[in-house]
Write an enzyme that holds these catalytic residues in place. Structure first.
Site, short mmCIF file in Angstrom:
data_model
loop_
_atom_site.label_atom_id
_atom_site.label_comp_id
_atom_site.label_asym_id
_atom_site.label_seq_id
_atom_site.Cartn_x
_atom_site.Cartn_y
_atom_site.Cartn_z
N ASP A 374 31.81 30.53 10.42
CA ASP A 374 31.71 30.52 8.97
C ASP A 374 31.59 29.10 8.43
OD1 ASP A 374 31.53 32.99 7.71
OD2 ASP A 374 33.68 33.38 7.87
N HIS A 375 32.55 28.27 8.77
CA HIS A 375 32.59 26.92 8.20
C HIS A 375 31.39 26.10 8.65
CE1 HIS A 375 36.51 26.91 6.14
NE2 HIS A 375 36.86 27.80 7.05
#
Length: 505
Positions: A374-375
């Site tokens: 995600d990041h």
């Protein structure tokens, strides 16, 4: 895309710059963006230090460091183009580690809000394991309907799954509009049609869609080189909001738009909401307001399933015809049989083999020490947007940018790995194993729990946090991790409550 300025060589007084590691993800991302390879010498890697803070047999530290460095370098070159001094990039390892585990440390009025849902996690099936996602109420309802759960409890789900295969259960939940995948090995993923599609895609897809007049040169704030840029943010969860928060850090005006019918998890919104506004808008009923916003928007970022917002004129081609750069974040990518499926970081980990590679004992699946897919995807998407803006300022081209969690997973799987030593089961084990305790409080963490050491009172490193009084209470949230010499190092404004801003610039 090349830069006619000579690269600035990092100072040899910095020991890390004298022998810069290979930075493989940075190199791959920069090549995908068409960047000048000489500009990579501006980055002094601190990935080894980040790796020591994020324990994993996979190169999580390298992945997240290089993704943030890519965004930082893209922003720094924009600063140079708009009159700033020559830049270098050297990330603070503690800030990087904090940023990619931020949901673990966020507090509201001193409390860590619980958001881990009872029906989310790993579940044993008749032939393996299933990974479910039910943190959002509508996804929970669809899971319950798909499997005909009577009392809607963990025990009920465990009982039903004991007589179903993992793929049978995943297919049933997906058909109902829920979110689940069978936990697969790396070999199974690479042999699947979706795995092959992900591997064939570029890490960042940057496609020229239209031509427009080049922008006149502007001398802007070198600390925040995106000042004056307007970004409409149609994203949820983590990856997309991280991308738009990064654009906001570097000066963009970001307005997040959500449907009033799909509430966001409050702490999750606050965790990624710094420097942004948040408004509610029913796109189907208020097309005029949407059109007004698009009239002066420079960038539109979407994080829903590919094509889900096309009927509102938010597809890349329609936006390009209006001179707007589009940025698309998806779970599985734009190609392959799963291209239009819902997905989250934890599900991509499970489907791609990462969960088995992160297993504590080789018998139950595990998770990465951060929501690294995600990041990383968020920062890579932001880098793509800033590269597109830089090109538009020079040539007037309008671009579409695309990043997927599945392709980021492929990048992680392709990096050199550590030894095969298994992790502590208590820190990295699966939830819902057959003989588990009924006490789930150890896993009471944020969306897409990493199942790692999540105790905020005993962190493996000192989180870098900032505290602000807001309308939502006193919030402690992560400091920015991206940056370059001379850039902003603090947020200008704290997060605002979900839906508390007007739907206007």
């Amino acid at each position: 895309m090349s830069d006619d300025r000579p690269p600035t060589t990092p100072s040899l007084d910095d020991p890390s710059s004298a022998d810069m590691p290979d930075a493989p993800v940075l190199r791959t991302a920069w090549a995908a963006l068409g960047g000048d390879e000489g500009d990579l010498s501006r980055v002094s890697s601190t990935a080894p230090e980040v790796t020591r803070l994020l324990d994993s047999p996979l190169a999580v530290g390298t992945l997240v460091h290089d993704a943030i460095a890519t965004a930082s370098l893209a922003a720094g070159l924009l600063s140079e183009d708009t009159g700033g001094k020559p830049i270098e990039v050297r990330l603070d390892p503690a800030r990087v580690a904090t940023a990619v585990t931020s949901e673990r440390w966020l507090t509201i009025d001193g409390d860590h809000p619980p958001v881990w849902a009872e029906l989310s996690g790993f579940w044993p099936t008749s032939d393996g394991w299933l990974r479910t996602h039910a943190n959002y109420p509508h996804h929970r309802d669809r899971l319950v309907a798909a499997l005909h759960l009577t009392d809607e409890s963990a025990d009920d789900l465990r009982s039903v799954l004991s007589s179903m295969s993992a793929r049978q259960a995943a297919d049933a939940i997906t058909a109902e509009g829920g979110v689940a995948v069978a936990v697969a090995t790396e070999e199974e993923w690479r042999g699947s049609e979706q795995g092959r599609a992900a591997a064939a895609a570029p890490l960042i897809r940057l496609e020229r869609l239209a031509a427009a007049d080049a922008e006149s040169a502007r001398i802007l704030d070198s600390e925040r080189p995106l000042a004056g840029v307007r970004v409409l943010d149609f994203t949820r969860v983590i990856a997309g909001p991280v991308a738009t928060r990064t654009l906001a850090l570097f000066g963009a005006s970001v307005l997040r738009i959500d449907s009033p019918r799909l509430p966001e998890i409050a702490m999750q919104h606050l965790d990624t909401g710094a420097d942004k506004e948040s408004a509610l808008l029913d796109l189907a009923r208020d097309r005029q307001t949407l059109d007004d916003l698009l009239t002066t928007a420079d960038v539109v970022v979407t994080g829903y399933r590919p094509g889900a917002l096309a009927r509102f004129g938010l597809d890349p081609k329609t936006l390009a015809d209006r001179g707007i750069i589009s940025a698309t974040l998806s779970a599985w990518g734009g190609e392959g049989p799963w291209h239009d499926r819902r997905g989250f970081d934890s599900l991509v980990q499970a489907a791609s083999g990462i969960s088995w590679l992160s297993s504590a004992d080789g018998e139950t699946p595990g998770a990465l020490p951060a929501q690294a897919l995600d990041h990383s995807a968020g920062y890579l998407l932001a880098a793509g947007v800033m590269t597109a803006l830089r090109t538009r300022r020079r040539n007037g081209d309008v671009w579409a940018v695309e990043v997927s969690l599945a392709r980021v997973a492929e990048e992680l799987l392709g990096l050199p790995r550590g030894d095969d030593a298994r992790f502590d089961q208590a820190e990295h084990g699966a939830r819902h194993v057959p003989d588990e305790s009924t006490d789930d409080t150890a896993d009471d963490t944020a969306e897409e729990s990493t199942d790692a050491d999540n105790d905020p009172d005993d962190p493996p490193f000192q989180p870098t946090m900032v505290e602000s009084e807001t309308d939502a209470g006193v919030i402690s949230y992560a400091m920015p991790a991206a940056g370059y010499t001379g850039s902003a190092t603090e947020w200008l404004r704290p997060p605002v409550p979900w839906g508390s801003s007007p739907a206007s610039w």
